[in-house]
Scaffold this motif. Structure first.
Motif, PDB file in Angstrom:
ATOM      1  N   ARG A  40       0.839  -1.210   0.000  1.00 41.09           N
ATOM      2  CA  ARG A  40       0.000   0.000   0.000  1.00 41.09           C
ATOM      3  C   ARG A  40       0.870   1.255   0.000  1.00 41.09           C
ATOM      4  O   ARG A  40       0.537   2.240  -0.679  1.00 41.09           O
ATOM      5  N   ASN A  41       1.955   1.244   0.755  1.00 37.62           N
ATOM      6  CA  ASN A  41       2.866   2.394   0.729  1.00 37.62           C
ATOM      7  C   ASN A  41       3.488   2.568  -0.642  1.00 37.62           C
ATOM      8  O   ASN A  41       3.663   3.694  -1.119  1.00 37.62           O
ATOM      9  N   LEU A  42       3.802   1.458  -1.297  1.00 38.16           N
ATOM     10  CA  LEU A  42       4.365   1.529  -2.644  1.00 38.16           C
ATOM     11  C   LEU A  42       3.353   2.120  -3.615  1.00 38.16           C
ATOM     12  O   LEU A  42       3.689   2.981  -4.438  1.00 38.16           O
ATOM     13  N   VAL A  43       2.109   1.669  -3.512  1.00 34.91           N
ATOM     14  CA  VAL A  43       1.056   2.205  -4.386  1.00 34.91           C
ATOM     15  C   VAL A  43       0.850   3.687  -4.117  1.00 34.91           C
ATOM     16  O   VAL A  43       0.724   4.501  -5.039  1.00 34.91           O
ATOM     17  N   LYS A  44       0.817   4.053  -2.842  1.00 39.22           N
ATOM     18  CA  LYS A  44       0.628   5.467  -2.480  1.00 39.22           C
ATOM     19  C   LYS A  44       1.780   6.321  -2.990  1.00 39.22           C
ATOM     20  O   LYS A  44       1.585   7.472  -3.407  1.00 39.22           O
ATOM     21  N   LYS A  45       2.995   5.770  -2.964  1.00 38.88           N
ATOM     22  CA  LYS A  45       4.167   6.514  -3.407  1.00 38.88           C
ATOM     23  C   LYS A  45       4.106   6.820  -4.895  1.00 38.88           C
ATOM     24  O   LYS A  45       4.470   7.911  -5.331  1.00 38.88           O
ATOM     25  N   TYR A  46       3.627   5.875  -5.680  1.00 34.73           N
ATOM     26  CA  TYR A  46       3.643   6.039  -7.132  1.00 34.73           C
ATOM     27  C   TYR A  46       2.294   6.436  -7.706  1.00 34.73           C
ATOM     28  O   TYR A  46       2.170   6.578  -8.920  1.00 34.73           O
ATOM     29  N   CYS A  47       1.276   6.591  -6.867  1.00 31.38           N
ATOM     30  CA  CYS A  47      -0.010   7.083  -7.370  1.00 31.38           C
ATOM     31  C   CYS A  47       0.131   8.551  -7.746  1.00 31.38           C
ATOM     32  O   CYS A  47       0.844   9.304  -7.085  1.00 31.38           O
ATOM     33  N   PRO A  48      -0.559   8.979  -8.808  1.00 30.08           N
ATOM     34  CA  PRO A  48      -0.453  10.393  -9.230  1.00 30.08           C
ATOM     35  C   PRO A  48      -1.065  11.314  -8.212  1.00 30.08           C
ATOM     36  O   PRO A  48      -2.170  11.085  -7.726  1.00 30.08           O
ATOM     37  N   LYS A  49      -0.323  12.366  -7.865  1.00 29.46           N
ATOM     38  CA  LYS A  49      -0.817  13.376  -6.926  1.00 29.46           C
ATOM     39  C   LYS A  49      -1.280  14.575  -7.742  1.00 29.46           C
ATOM     40  O   LYS A  49      -0.568  15.543  -7.907  1.00 29.46           O
ATOM     41  N   ARG A  50      -2.479  14.516  -8.266  1.00 30.71           N
ATOM     42  CA  ARG A  50      -3.013  15.575  -9.114  1.00 30.71           C
ATOM     43  C   ARG A  50      -4.175  16.257  -8.409  1.00 30.71           C
ATOM     44  O   ARG A  50      -4.987  15.613  -7.765  1.00 30.71           O
ATOM     45  N   SER A  51      -4.214  17.546  -8.566  1.00 38.07           N
ATOM     46  CA  SER A  51      -5.363  18.308  -8.080  1.00 38.07           C
ATOM     47  C   SER A  51      -6.506  18.141  -9.064  1.00 38.07           C
ATOM     48  O   SER A  51      -6.297  17.774 -10.214  1.00 38.07           O
ATOM     49  N   PRO A  52      -7.746  18.409  -8.632  1.00 41.75           N
ATOM     50  CA  PRO A  52      -8.877  18.252  -9.558  1.00 41.75           C
ATOM     51  C   PRO A  52      -8.766  19.111 -10.811  1.00 41.75           C
ATOM     52  O   PRO A  52      -9.341  18.776 -11.826  1.00 41.75           O
ATOM     53  N   ILE A  63      -2.408   5.490 -17.914  1.00 45.24           N
ATOM     54  CA  ILE A  63      -3.665   4.934 -17.398  1.00 45.24           C
ATOM     55  C   ILE A  63      -3.472   3.471 -17.040  1.00 45.24           C
ATOM     56  O   ILE A  63      -3.958   2.999 -16.005  1.00 45.24           O
ATOM     57  N   ALA A  64      -2.753   2.733 -17.906  1.00 45.70           N
ATOM     58  CA  ALA A  64      -2.496   1.321 -17.614  1.00 45.70           C
ATOM     59  C   ALA A  64      -1.698   1.170 -16.322  1.00 45.70           C
ATOM     60  O   ALA A  64      -1.994   0.297 -15.494  1.00 45.70           O
ATOM     61  N   PHE A  65      -0.700   2.030 -16.142  1.00 44.75           N
ATOM     62  CA  PHE A  65       0.105   1.956 -14.914  1.00 44.75           C
ATOM     63  C   PHE A  65      -0.747   2.278 -13.689  1.00 44.75           C
ATOM     64  O   PHE A  65      -0.639   1.622 -12.648  1.00 44.75           O
ATOM     65  N   PHE A  66      -1.621   3.284 -13.809  1.00 43.82           N
ATOM     66  CA  PHE A  66      -2.500   3.620 -12.689  1.00 43.82           C
ATOM     67  C   PHE A  66      -3.460   2.467 -12.380  1.00 43.82           C
ATOM     68  O   PHE A  66      -3.744   2.171 -11.220  1.00 43.82           O
ATOM     69  N   ASN A  67      -3.963   1.797 -13.436  1.00 43.49           N
ATOM     70  CA  ASN A  67      -4.832   0.637 -13.221  1.00 43.49           C
ATOM     71  C   ASN A  67      -4.069  -0.497 -12.544  1.00 43.49           C
ATOM     72  O   ASN A  67      -4.619  -1.201 -11.680  1.00 43.49           O
ATOM     73  N   ILE A  68      -2.805  -0.678 -12.943  1.00 42.99           N
ATOM     74  CA  ILE A  68      -1.985  -1.712 -12.301  1.00 42.99           C
ATOM     75  C   ILE A  68      -1.796  -1.366 -10.826  1.00 42.99           C
ATOM     76  O   ILE A  68      -1.837  -2.248  -9.952  1.00 42.99           O
ATOM     77  N   LEU A  69      -1.592  -0.087 -10.532  1.00 42.97           N
ATOM     78  CA  LEU A  69      -1.462   0.320  -9.132  1.00 42.97           C
ATOM     79  C   LEU A  69      -2.749   0.035  -8.356  1.00 42.97           C
ATOM     80  O   LEU A  69      -2.702  -0.412  -7.205  1.00 42.97           O
ATOM     81  N   ASN A  70      -3.895   0.293  -8.991  1.00 44.13           N
ATOM     82  CA  ASN A  70      -5.168  -0.002  -8.321  1.00 44.13           C
ATOM     83  C   ASN A  70      -5.326  -1.498  -8.067  1.00 44.13           C
ATOM     84  O   ASN A  70      -5.780  -1.912  -6.987  1.00 44.13           O
ATOM     85  N   GLU A  71      -4.965  -2.305  -9.074  1.00 40.31           N
ATOM     86  CA  GLU A  71      -5.043  -3.753  -8.891  1.00 40.31           C
ATOM     87  C   GLU A  71      -4.072  -4.211  -7.802  1.00 40.31           C
ATOM     88  O   GLU A  71      -4.395  -5.096  -6.993  1.00 40.31           O
ATOM     89  N   LEU A  72      -2.894  -3.616  -7.767  1.00 44.52           N
ATOM     90  CA  LEU A  72      -1.926  -3.968  -6.735  1.00 44.52           C
ATOM     91  C   LEU A  72      -2.439  -3.565  -5.356  1.00 44.52           C
ATOM     92  O   LEU A  72      -2.203  -4.268  -4.364  1.00 44.52           O
ATOM     93  N   ASN A  73      -3.154  -2.455  -5.304  1.00 38.72           N
ATOM     94  CA  ASN A  73      -3.753  -2.043  -4.031  1.00 38.72           C
ATOM     95  C   ASN A  73      -4.808  -3.051  -3.584  1.00 38.72           C
ATOM     96  O   ASN A  73      -4.903  -3.393  -2.401  1.00 38.72           O
ATOM     97  N   ASP A  74      -5.615  -3.531  -4.557  1.00 39.08           N
ATOM     98  CA  ASP A  74      -6.590  -4.579  -4.230  1.00 39.08           C
ATOM     99  C   ASP A  74      -5.884  -5.863  -3.800  1.00 39.08           C
ATOM    100  O   ASP A  74      -6.355  -6.565  -2.892  1.00 39.08           O
ATOM    101  N   TYR A  75      -4.773  -6.159  -4.459  1.00 41.02           N
ATOM    102  CA  TYR A  75      -4.001  -7.347  -4.080  1.00 41.02           C
ATOM    103  C   TYR A  75      -3.495  -7.211  -2.638  1.00 41.02           C
ATOM    104  O   TYR A  75      -3.530  -8.173  -1.866  1.00 41.02           O
TER     105      TYR A  75
END
Length: 601
Positions: A40-52, A63-75
């Protein structure tokens, strides 16, 4: 009884082994929890920090990398589920059972010890009665021997014999009683011993055996639960991995390339063609003059260094002081020559070609400059404006369209809220007990005000969008015209190679040819352009680039040339220094009686 101690040691070993396995499960749970936490820390580290409001391009690879991060978070979440299941189903159950097992073992061992103590007590009682019986028997034998000795002794008195006889009878009676007591105790001990070894102890051993078997069964169940905790999440983990594979397959390199194109598309026109510069004019003119034998006139000489048709008020590249102007050389003087008798006739030599080439050379080639390369990112250096005029046309159009879409969504929300308030107000009017209709009026008024404000904003942004789209369409028309007749140099150069929107505004003022005697490597200077208005600097501008004019916030400048659509306005200071400044950085006021921009031919 000889195996009781061995059973005590074995049951204690069983409990120790159970607790050892429980400790193993606990450490495995900690590993799973730490693994999930690190994921989870790894996912949080590499998740995009974008404002709205961040609108950076959404590439398919990103987008694929962000989806992989989401799947890894679910894992990681499934690893937490494994840890929770192990903790509840295995470790917690083992600890509870270990406590119960210790209590049960203690109880069985206490029962066995009590039975052994009772048997030992019976044996002691039997042994005491036996020893007492043995002692009484010896005393009786002594009394009998004493009686017999006195009875045979002739010197003994009758009283002594009678006393010895009574003592013998007493000892014999006590021996008989102890004998009966010993017999009873022996019979009781034998019964208790039989009961101990055939009933009590086997029952205790059986209970200990059952307890140890239940411990073994519990370990087996925990082993299975340990594996089931992992097996339950395998389908979800498989879905996570499938999601990662689908994300990898969704990467589209062509779409990413198109996003890059759309992101950096500025809407500016590419630079025009370089004009042909004929350096062989003097050769052809010498041959033609020698053939026709016409006298050379000083006014007819044209140096190859001459650049005709200089724009009025041109910004000199090298800062050299321009020389005085020479009388203009008109096209008529190029096409005619004088005879000794004063008549004129046309010269059908290379001179007309030279004039045409010189005329073409008057259009400054559109060389891509440092400023034109920086134009797309120039807005990073200055403050962002409400109308996005600091952006290139295409990017400005996109920003305005996005803002209009956002405002339309907000307007739709306010409209839905207004409809809901109106319906609620109608319900309150029909059913006063549900609420006061007047309490909704302030909110309804505020909503209507917000709707009016949003409509004004939409109208304003749509006007800016129409302006941008009109300019883009005009540029497209000019580009098409340039493709048909590419010999006509179009546009004008602003300080670093940018150009205007007007195709016919090529050369300022009349084309002039300087006298050959006054030509050198320096440039010419013309009369300064008249001021058509004034402006006030809203923001400071450094003016580091060549051809630009630095200004301070609040500084007043003269406007000598309006913005032609490229975002730059030509201005002059009071001391005569001229240059281009960003139109979005100034507040322009034009004179009412001014004819506008300088006339171009």
């Amino acid at each position: 009884a000889d195996q009781f101690d061995n059973l005590d040691k074995h049951t204690q070993w069983g409990i120790d082994f159970l607790e050892k396995y429980a400790k193993f499960v606990k450490e495995r749970i900690e590993i799973e929890q730490n693994y999930a936490k690190q994921l989870r820390n790894l996912v949080k580290k590499y998740c995009p920090k974008r404002s709205p409001k961040d609108e950076e391009p959404r590439f398919t690879s990103c987008i694929a990398f962000f989806n992989i991060l989401n799947e890894l978070n679910d894992y990681a979440g499934q690893r937490e589920v494994v840890a929770e299941e192990m903790g509840h189903r295995v470790y917690g159950e083992l600890m509870r059972y270990s406590h119960d097992l210790k209590t049960e073992r203690k109880m069985h061992l206490q029962e066995g010890r009590k039975a052994q103590q009772y048997l030992d007590m019976c044996w002691k009682q039997m042994d005491n009665s036996k020893k007492k019986f043995e002692r009484e028997c010896r005393e009786a034998e002594k009394a009998q021997q004493s009686y017999e000795r006195l009875d045979n002794d002739t010197n003994a008195t009758k009283a002594d014999v009678e006393k010895a006889k009574q003592q013998l009878n007493l000892r014999t009676h006590m021996a008989d009683e102890n004998k009966n007591e010993y017999a009873a105790q022996l019979q009781n001990f034998n019964g208790e011993q039989h009961k101990h070894y055939y009933i009590v102890i086997p029952q205790i051993y059986k209970q200990l055996q059952e307890m140890d078997e239940r411990r073994t069964i519990k370990l087996s169940e925990c082993y299975k639960g340990f594996a089931d905790s992992e097996r339950k999440v395998i389908p979800i983990i498989s879905k996570c991995l499938e999601g990662m594979i689908l994300a990898a397959k969704s990467v589209d390199e062509h779409r990413d390339s198109q996003l890059v194109i759309d992101c950096f598309k500025s809407g500016f026109e590419p630079p025009g063609d370089f004009p042909f510069e004929d350096y062989s004019q003097n050769i052809y003119r010498t041959i033609s003059d020698g053939t026709i034998s016409t006298p050379k006139q000083e006014g007819m000489r044209i140096d190859t260094k001459t650049t005709v048709g200089k724009a009025k008020g041109k910004l000199w590249l090298f800062g050299k002081k321009p020389k005085p102007q020479s009388p203009p050389l008109t096209p008529t003087s190029l096409y005619t020559s004088s005879t000794p008798n004063g008549s004129q006739y046309p010269i059908f030599s290379i001179e007309p070609v030279h004039y045409c080439m010189s005329d073409i050379k008057t259009g400054k080639p559109r060389i891509p400059s440092f400023r034109s390369l920086k134009r797309g990112c120039f807005f990073l250096q200055g403050p962002a404006l409400e109308d996005f005029s600091h952006l290139p046309p295409e990017q400005r159009r996109k920003k305005l369209q996005q803002r209009i879409d956002e405002l339309n969504r907000e307007l739709q929300k306010e409209t839905d809220q207004k409809d809901a308030l109106i319906k609620m107000k109608d319900v309150y009017e029909k059913n006063p007990q549900m609420g006061d209709p007047s309490s909704l009026q302030p909110k309804l008024t505020e909503t209507m005000s917000n709707m009016d404000r949003l409509r004004m904003e939409i109208h304003k942004n749509e006007a800016w969008l129409s302006e941008v789209e009109g300019k883009v369409a005009a540029r497209s028309d000019r580009r098409h015209s340039s493709d048909i007749n590419h010999l006509v140099t179009q546009g004008r150069e602003s300080p670093e190679g940018s150009y205007t929107d007007d195709a016919n505004q090529e050369v300022r003022g009349p084309q002039q040819h300087a006298h050959p005697s006054e030509f050198d490597d320096e440039f010419e200077d013309d009369d300064p352009l008249p001021a058509i208005g004034h402006c006030k600097a809203i923001y400071p501008f450094d003016g580091h680039n060549e051809g630009t004019l630095a200004m301070k916030e609040g500084e007043i400048l003269y406007i000598i040339e309006e913005d032609k659509g490229d975002g730059w306005t030509r201005a002059r200071r009071h001391n005569g220094e001229e240059g281009y400044v960003p139109t979005s950085y100034i507040d322009v006021t034009l004179e009412k009686n001014s004819k506008g921009a300088v006339t171009y031919i």
